[in-house]
Design a protein around this motif. Structure first.
Motif, PDB file in Angstrom:
ATOM      1  N   LYS A  63       0.854  -1.600   6.924  1.00 25.36           N
ATOM      2  CA  LYS A  63       0.354  -1.612   8.301  1.00 25.36           C
ATOM      3  C   LYS A  63      -0.265  -0.280   8.704  1.00 25.36           C
ATOM      4  CE  LYS A  63       3.233  -5.384  10.023  1.00 25.36           C
ATOM      5  NZ  LYS A  63       2.107  -6.312  10.234  1.00 25.36           N
ATOM      6  N   ASP A  64       0.054   0.770   7.973  1.00 27.53           N
ATOM      7  CA  ASP A  64      -0.543   2.069   8.267  1.00 27.53           C
ATOM      8  C   ASP A  64      -1.254   2.659   7.045  1.00 27.53           C
ATOM      9  OD1 ASP A  64       1.726   2.582   6.791  1.00 27.53           O
ATOM     10  OD2 ASP A  64       2.413   4.252   8.048  1.00 27.53           O
ATOM     11  N   VAL A  65      -1.612   1.812   6.085  1.00 28.40           N
ATOM     12  CA  VAL A  65      -2.328   2.255   4.888  1.00 28.40           C
ATOM     13  C   VAL A  65      -3.412   1.242   4.538  1.00 28.40           C
ATOM     14  CG1 VAL A  65      -2.174   2.831   2.435  1.00 28.40           C
ATOM     15  CG2 VAL A  65      -0.302   3.445   3.975  1.00 28.40           C
ATOM     16  N   VAL A  66      -4.616   1.737   4.315  1.00 28.24           N
ATOM     17  CA  VAL A  66      -5.760   0.898   3.941  1.00 28.24           C
ATOM     18  C   VAL A  66      -6.120   1.137   2.484  1.00 28.24           C
ATOM     19  CG1 VAL A  66      -8.247   0.513   4.305  1.00 28.24           C
ATOM     20  CG2 VAL A  66      -6.715   0.801   6.274  1.00 28.24           C
ATOM     21  N   LEU A  67      -6.356   0.055   1.747  1.00 31.58           N
ATOM     22  CA  LEU A  67      -6.855   0.137   0.373  1.00 31.58           C
ATOM     23  C   LEU A  67      -8.362  -0.075   0.388  1.00 31.58           C
ATOM     24  CD1 LEU A  67      -6.415   0.285  -2.710  1.00 31.58           C
ATOM     25  CD2 LEU A  67      -5.966  -2.196  -2.657  1.00 31.58           C
ATOM     26  N   THR A  68      -9.101   0.834  -0.231  1.00 30.19           N
ATOM     27  CA  THR A  68     -10.555   0.755  -0.247  1.00 30.19           C
ATOM     28  C   THR A  68     -11.061   1.291  -1.587  1.00 30.19           C
ATOM     29  OG1 THR A  68     -12.577   1.301   1.004  1.00 30.19           O
ATOM     30  CG2 THR A  68     -10.891   3.031   0.832  1.00 30.19           C
ATOM     31  N   ALA A  69     -12.365   1.501  -1.698  1.00 24.87           N
ATOM     32  CA  ALA A  69     -12.949   2.028  -2.929  1.00 24.87           C
ATOM     33  C   ALA A  69     -12.920   3.557  -2.926  1.00 24.87           C
ATOM     34  CB  ALA A  69     -14.395   1.550  -3.078  1.00 24.87           C
ATOM     35  N   GLY A  70     -12.749   4.140  -4.110  1.00 28.14           N
ATOM     36  CA  GLY A  70     -12.717   5.588  -4.221  1.00 28.14           C
ATOM     37  C   GLY A  70     -14.016   6.237  -3.776  1.00 28.14           C
ATOM     38  N   HIS A  71     -15.150   5.576  -4.050  1.00 32.36           N
ATOM     39  CA  HIS A  71     -16.429   6.188  -3.701  1.00 32.36           C
ATOM     40  C   HIS A  71     -16.711   6.135  -2.200  1.00 32.36           C
ATOM     41  CE1 HIS A  71     -17.951   1.946  -4.105  1.00 32.36           C
ATOM     42  NE2 HIS A  71     -18.748   2.327  -3.128  1.00 32.36           N
ATOM     43  N   CYS A  72     -15.861   5.432  -1.448  1.00 30.52           N
ATOM     44  CA  CYS A  72     -16.046   5.376   0.004  1.00 30.52           C
ATOM     45  C   CYS A  72     -15.543   6.625   0.713  1.00 30.52           C
ATOM     46  CB  CYS A  72     -15.341   4.145   0.579  1.00 30.52           C
ATOM     47  SG  CYS A  72     -16.183   2.588   0.259  1.00 30.52           S
ATOM     48  N   VAL A  73     -14.552   7.286   0.143  1.00 28.18           N
ATOM     49  CA  VAL A  73     -14.018   8.488   0.774  1.00 28.18           C
ATOM     50  C   VAL A  73     -14.791   9.699   0.253  1.00 28.18           C
ATOM     51  CG1 VAL A  73     -11.763   7.454   1.116  1.00 28.18           C
ATOM     52  CG2 VAL A  73     -12.184   8.757  -0.952  1.00 28.18           C
ATOM     53  N   ASP A  74     -15.106  10.611   1.149  1.00 26.15           N
ATOM     54  CA  ASP A  74     -16.003  11.720   0.806  1.00 26.15           C
ATOM     55  C   ASP A  74     -15.258  12.974   0.400  1.00 26.15           C
ATOM     56  OD1 ASP A  74     -14.948  12.454   3.200  1.00 26.15           O
ATOM     57  OD2 ASP A  74     -16.869  12.718   4.239  1.00 26.15           O
ATOM     58  N   SER A  75     -13.982  12.848   0.105  1.00 24.68           N
ATOM     59  CA  SER A  75     -13.225  14.035  -0.278  1.00 24.68           C
ATOM     60  C   SER A  75     -12.126  13.633  -1.248  1.00 24.68           C
ATOM     61  CB  SER A  75     -12.598  14.692   0.954  1.00 24.68           C
ATOM     62  OG  SER A  75     -11.650  13.816   1.557  1.00 24.68           O
ATOM     63  N   ALA A  76     -11.589  14.616  -1.924  1.00 24.13           N
ATOM     64  CA  ALA A  76     -10.459  14.368  -2.800  1.00 24.13           C
ATOM     65  C   ALA A  76      -9.209  14.123  -1.958  1.00 24.13           C
ATOM     66  CB  ALA A  76     -10.260  15.550  -3.739  1.00 24.13           C
ATOM     67  N   SER A  77      -8.101  13.866  -2.622  1.00 26.29           N
ATOM     68  CA  SER A  77      -6.855  13.575  -1.916  1.00 26.29           C
ATOM     69  C   SER A  77      -6.426  14.736  -1.029  1.00 26.29           C
ATOM     70  CB  SER A  77      -5.754  13.275  -2.930  1.00 26.29           C
ATOM     71  OG  SER A  77      -6.112  12.178  -3.747  1.00 26.29           O
ATOM     72  N   GLY A  78      -5.872  14.385   0.141  1.00 22.32           N
ATOM     73  CA  GLY A  78      -5.387  15.404   1.056  1.00 22.32           C
ATOM     74  C   GLY A  78      -5.586  14.998   2.493  1.00 22.32           C
ATOM     75  N   PRO A  79      -5.342  15.894   3.435  1.00 19.57           N
ATOM     76  CA  PRO A  79      -5.537  15.587   4.856  1.00 19.57           C
ATOM     77  C   PRO A  79      -6.972  15.170   5.145  1.00 19.57           C
ATOM     78  CG  PRO A  79      -4.296  17.617   4.572  1.00 19.57           C
ATOM     79  CD  PRO A  79      -4.812  17.250   3.214  1.00 19.57           C
ATOM     80  N   ASN A  80      -7.133  14.175   5.987  1.00 19.47           N
ATOM     81  CA  ASN A  80      -8.469  13.705   6.358  1.00 19.47           C
ATOM     82  C   ASN A  80      -8.359  12.969   7.681  1.00 19.47           C
ATOM     83  OD1 ASN A  80     -10.864  12.150   6.676  1.00 19.47           O
ATOM     84  ND2 ASN A  80     -11.272  12.285   4.482  1.00 19.47           N
ATOM     85  N   THR A  81      -8.972  13.537   8.722  1.00 19.86           N
ATOM     86  CA  THR A  81      -8.941  12.903  10.042  1.00 19.86           C
ATOM     87  C   THR A  81     -10.326  12.426  10.471  1.00 19.86           C
ATOM     88  OG1 THR A  81      -9.259  15.055  11.131  1.00 19.86           O
ATOM     89  CG2 THR A  81      -6.989  14.328  10.765  1.00 19.86           C
ATOM     90  N   ARG A  82     -11.236  12.308   9.511  1.00 21.57           N
ATOM     91  CA  ARG A  82     -12.632  12.003   9.839  1.00 21.57           C
ATOM     92  C   ARG A  82     -12.967  10.514   9.829  1.00 21.57           C
ATOM     93  NH1 ARG A  82     -12.743  16.161   6.230  1.00 21.57           N
ATOM     94  NH2 ARG A  82     -13.422  14.816   4.515  1.00 21.57           N
ATOM     95  N   ILE A  83     -12.049   9.678   9.380  1.00 28.16           N
ATOM     96  CA  ILE A  83     -12.340   8.254   9.227  1.00 28.16           C
ATOM     97  C   ILE A  83     -11.778   7.466  10.409  1.00 28.16           C
ATOM     98  CG2 ILE A  83     -12.045   6.219   7.762  1.00 28.16           C
ATOM     99  CD1 ILE A  83     -11.518   8.221   5.431  1.00 28.16           C
ATOM    100  N   THR A  84     -12.587   6.602  10.971  1.00 26.45           N
ATOM    101  CA  THR A  84     -12.125   5.677  12.006  1.00 26.45           C
ATOM    102  C   THR A  84     -12.054   4.275  11.411  1.00 26.45           C
ATOM    103  OG1 THR A  84     -13.086   6.970  13.810  1.00 26.45           O
ATOM    104  CG2 THR A  84     -12.578   4.657  14.265  1.00 26.45           C
ATOM    105  N   VAL A  85     -10.914   3.642  11.541  1.00 29.29           N
ATOM    106  CA  VAL A  85     -10.699   2.287  11.040  1.00 29.29           C
ATOM    107  C   VAL A  85     -10.774   1.320  12.212  1.00 29.29           C
ATOM    108  CG1 VAL A  85      -9.022   0.728   9.964  1.00 29.29           C
ATOM    109  CG2 VAL A  85      -9.282   3.065   9.107  1.00 29.29           C
ATOM    110  N   THR A  86     -11.593   0.280  12.061  1.00 26.99           N
ATOM    111  CA  THR A  86     -11.730  -0.764  13.078  1.00 26.99           C
ATOM    112  C   THR A  86     -11.085  -2.035  12.547  1.00 26.99           C
ATOM    113  OG1 THR A  86     -13.799   0.180  13.901  1.00 26.99           O
ATOM    114  CG2 THR A  86     -13.341  -2.120  14.481  1.00 26.99           C
ATOM    115  N   ALA A  87     -10.182  -2.616  13.317  1.00 27.15           N
ATOM    116  CA  ALA A  87      -9.429  -3.783  12.858  1.00 27.15           C
ATOM    117  C   ALA A  87      -9.289  -4.800  13.983  1.00 27.15           C
ATOM    118  CB  ALA A  87      -8.042  -3.345  12.371  1.00 27.15           C
ATOM    119  N   GLY A  88      -8.848  -6.002  13.605  1.00 24.74           N
ATOM    120  CA  GLY A  88      -8.513  -7.019  14.592  1.00 24.74           C
ATOM    121  C   GLY A  88      -9.663  -7.832  15.121  1.00 24.74           C
ATOM    122  N   VAL A  89     -10.870  -7.606  14.601  1.00 29.71           N
ATOM    123  CA  VAL A  89     -12.041  -8.354  15.082  1.00 29.71           C
ATOM    124  C   VAL A  89     -12.939  -8.717  13.904  1.00 29.71           C
ATOM    125  CG1 VAL A  89     -12.070  -7.295  17.377  1.00 29.71           C
ATOM    126  CG2 VAL A  89     -13.342  -6.227  15.503  1.00 29.71           C
TER     127      VAL A  89
END
Length: 260
Positions: A63-89
């Motif tokens: 419920k608090d973790v999204v699975l996606t493609a590796g090439h979608c994220v623009d950084s290696a593993s670590g803190p990242n507050t730049r992504i907005t997730v839209t859900a429920g619609v």
């Protein structure tokens, strides 16, 4: 020849629920509906599906973790507050959309680009989203048959704009042997799973990267077998879509989720 990931933010040509009318006209056998552009998903049909602000899709693994493609994220593993997730619609213009920011990402260890395999990543959310999650395949048992693909990407190979409405389509499994006839050594059988019609006409396209490819398990529940990754063009004859084979990475995904 055009190739690349299916993220709308990538420089290469990618793919999404799309169809080419000319390919259908020349097809030796009919392609089951939905075809050109797919059909709209029902309002609550795939509640686990989310849209990512970088122009990708994803599915709620927890419920608090999204699975996606590796090439979608623009950084290696670590803190990242730049992504907005839209859900429920299903319509991204809806005022009832749930929007949550990311706090961290984990990208597959050893990821070097979508065509090099290991194309998966997890996104930790700032708060849980109270929607159903999507189970993932832990064995190859369900890596056959017919799969559902969904996304908000473009509806043709050189489409200028993505869809605001979530679309769905059905594609059949393509064996590694058949898929290699087109992709050769670019296909990594242990990392990739192929799906699509020999005559083309239905596929994922630009903006669909990271979204799930899934089917029903023996209990009638949805289970994710692939992550939209890359392919040559969109819905071309003889060029199936390539998806990350989730069962290969199920243990690594579970371990990564535990670290978030």
């Amino acid at each position: 020849m055009l190739w690349g990931s299916r993220s709308s933010t990538q420089g290469h040509t990618l793919i999404r629920i799309a169809a080419v009318a000319l390919a259908l006209a020349a097809a030796p056998s009919p392609v089951p509906s939905p075809v050109v552009g797919g059909t709209p998903a029902g309002p609550s049909e795939f509640p686990f599906m989310v849209h990512l602000s970088m122009g990708c899709g994803g599915a709620l693994y927890e419920k608090d973790v999204v699975l996606t493609a590796g090439h979608c994220v623009d950084s290696a593993s670590g803190p990242n507050t730049r992504i907005t997730v839209t859900a429920g619609v299903t319509d991204l213009r809806s005022t009832s959309a749930i929007k949550v920011r990311s706090t961290a990402v984990v990208r597959a260890p050893g990821f070097q680009g979508e065509t090099k395999g290991k194309d998966w990543a997890l996104i930790k959310l700032a708060r849980p989203i109270d929607l159903p999650t999507l189970n993932i395949a832990t064995t190859t048992r369900y890596d056959r048959g017919r799969f559902t693909i969904i996304g908000w990407g473009t509806t043709k190979e050189h489409g200028a704009a993505a869809s605001n409405k979530l679309l769905k389509a059905t594609v059949p499994y393509v064996s590694d042997t058949t898929c290699k006839r087109h992709y050769g050594d670019r296909l990594l059988p242990k990392d990739d799973i192929c799906a699509g019609y020999a005559q083309g006409g239905v596929d994922t396209c630009s903006g669909d990267s990271g979204g799930p490819m899934f089917r029903k398990d023996d209990s009638g529940h949805w289970i994710e077998v692939g992550i939209t990754s890359w392919g040559d063009g969109c819905a071309r004859r003889g060029a199936p879509g390539i998806y990350t084979q989730v069962s290969t990475f199920a243990s690594a995904i579970a371990q990564a989720a535990d670290t978030l």
